[in-house]
Enzyme design. Structure first.
Site, short mmCIF file in Angstrom:
data_model
loop_
_atom_site.label_atom_id
_atom_site.label_comp_id
_atom_site.label_asym_id
_atom_site.label_seq_id
_atom_site.Cartn_x
_atom_site.Cartn_y
_atom_site.Cartn_z
CG HIS A 22 -1.80 -1.17 1.33
ND1 HIS A 22 -3.09 -1.16 0.86
CD2 HIS A 22 -1.57 -2.43 1.79
CE1 HIS A 22 -3.64 -2.35 1.05
NE2 HIS A 22 -2.73 -3.14 1.61
CG HIS A 150 -8.75 -8.88 2.70
ND1 HIS A 150 -7.82 -8.06 3.29
CD2 HIS A 150 -9.44 -9.46 3.72
CE1 HIS A 150 -7.95 -8.14 4.61
NE2 HIS A 150 -8.92 -8.97 4.89
CG HIS A 188 -2.88 -10.19 3.49
ND1 HIS A 188 -4.08 -10.84 3.61
CD2 HIS A 188 -3.18 -8.99 2.95
CE1 HIS A 188 -5.04 -10.06 3.15
NE2 HIS A 188 -4.53 -8.93 2.74
CG ASP A 261 -1.03 -6.12 3.82
OD1 ASP A 261 -1.41 -5.22 3.05
OD2 ASP A 261 -1.75 -6.59 4.71
O1 DOR Z 1 -3.99 -4.48 7.89
C1 DOR Z 1 -4.35 -4.18 6.77
N1 DOR Z 1 -4.19 -2.91 6.31
N2 DOR Z 1 -4.96 -5.09 6.01
C2 DOR Z 1 -5.51 -4.77 4.84
O2 DOR Z 1 -6.07 -5.64 4.23
C3 DOR Z 1 -5.51 -3.37 4.36
C4 DOR Z 1 -4.42 -2.61 4.94
C5 DOR Z 1 -4.55 -1.11 4.73
O3 DOR Z 1 -4.88 -0.70 3.62
O4 DOR Z 1 -4.29 -0.36 5.68
ZN ZN Z 2 -3.01 -5.15 1.86
#
Ligand code: DOR
Ligand code: ZN
Length: 358
Positions: A22, A150, A188, A261
């Site tokens: 991200h 997911h 993940h 992730d």
């Molecule tokens: O912990 C997470 N954060 N899991 C996710 O699936 C999305 C991610 C986020 O975008 O912050």
């Molecule tokens: Zn993610």
């Protein structure tokens, strides 16, 4: 390269890629792009922006913003040339077959991401009923575009620690019967159930594994006080699951590859009565993975996991450049400056890791 773990003090790997990251958008990119590009060549950029990246035009515009921040960064010319953000589309109830066809032909969209609505950060526009996506899955299968999952159910009554397994049993098992050649990455993964599921399928079904799920379990999150920087989704599970994940990641099986992730949330949004889900690891991901692999005497398996199996799954060439890591302790920064005066607290902030990037 055939290193023996005991004596290893330095390891050179083909440059790794991050198949799940991200980067966020706009001002956040000034921090996240520089951190990611310091270690990785290709990164698969998650589309859960606000608003989400739903079309290839939006993916193209997002990629342009990422590259602009790359040019503005202080990275070396070599890193700027090598870094290659690969885009994903966010699947909604309204995604059309045409969207998939356009994405497949665009050359910049590498995959499509399915968030069950409400499963995690910025997933409100996600899919409410997977049975409404069957035509889209058919198109993905036709164009050989991977579906990134997911993999958690969102029913309020399902315990948070059971949500991944329930997704495998109740949802994914049906999807793979209907679409037997659809390329799928279970992102993940957090349980032995998910590892077993992937192992039981053909080579078109793979999984990414984060550093936090290899190194930690729910005791780290919850014992002796709640530790918000270990809170991510899917949530950390029991130690027995952590051990299985470490086993499969270090096994040399190409179905399991690197996806950090890394998910930035400003420190004040994590250390909060309703803290956000996500661990930030981009800048230190390789020392984290090296530490995890070395902890079980398997540093020699890191190159496959980090640099070979991802491109193999996506049908891309492996990178030609390399990175070197040394077994010299490094202290993880306590925080990084983020934007608007906020900060980002990384996974293992302030702690010492045995491995560092040379
Ligand atoms: O912990 C997470 N954060 N899991 C996710 O699936 C999305 C991610 C986020 O975008 O912050
Ligand atoms: Zn993610």
């Amino acid at each position: 390269m055939n290193p023996t773990t005991d004596s290893m003090t330095e390891i050179t790997l083909l440059q790794p890629d991050d198949w799940h990251i991200h980067l966020r958008d706009n001002q956040a990119l000034a921090t996240t792009v520089a951190h990611a590009a310091a270690s990785f060549n290709r990164v698969i950029c998650m589309p859960n922006l606000v608003p989400p990246v739903k079309t290839f035009e939006q993916a193209h515009a997002y990629r342009t913003r990422i590259l602009q921040h790359l040019q503005d960064s202080e990275l070396s010319a070599e890193r700027k040339v090598s870094f290659d953000p690969r885009m994903t589309l966010y699947l909604t109830d309204n995604t059309t077959v045409q969207d998939i066809e356009d994405a497949a032909k665009s050359g910049i969209v590498e995959a499509v991401k399915l968030y069950p609505a409400g499963a995690t950060t910025n997933s409100a526009d996600g899919v409410t009923d997977i049975n409404g996506c069957l035509d889209v899955f058919e198109a993905l299968e036709k164009y050989d575009l991977p579906l990134l999952l997911h993999g958690e159910v969102t029913d309020d009554h399902v315990d948070i620690f059971d949500r991944e397994k329930r997704f495998l049993d109740d949802v994914l098992a049906q999807v793979i019967i209907k679409f037997p050649t659809l390329k799928i990455v279970l992102e993940h993964i957090t349980t032995s159930d998910a590892a077993d599921f992937v192992l039981s399928q053909g080579n078109h079904i793979a999984a990414t594994i984060t550093p936090q799920h290899l190194m930690f379990n729910r005791n780290h999150l919850l014992l002796g006080g709640i530790k918000p920087h270990f809170y991510c989704l899917p949530i950390l599970k029991r130690e027995q699951h952590q051990k299985v994940l470490l086993d499969v990641a270090t096994s040399g099986n190409p179905k399991f590859f690197l996806g950090t992730d890394s998910a930035p949330h400003a420190t004040d949004k994590k250390e909060n009565a309703c803290g956000c889900a996500g661990c930030y690891s981009a800048a230190i991901a390789m020392p984290l993975y090296a530490t995890a692999f070395d902890s079980v005497g398997k540093i020699d398996k890191l190159e496959g996991f980090a640099s070979r199996f991802g491109p193999q799954f996506y049908g891309l060439p492996v990178n030609e450049n390399t990175i070197t890591m040394i077994k010299t302790p490094m202290q993880v920064p306590t925080d990084y400056p983020y934007f608007d005066g906020s900060s980002l607290t990384p996974l293992m902030a302030g702690e010492t890791l045995p491995w560092s990037l040379k």
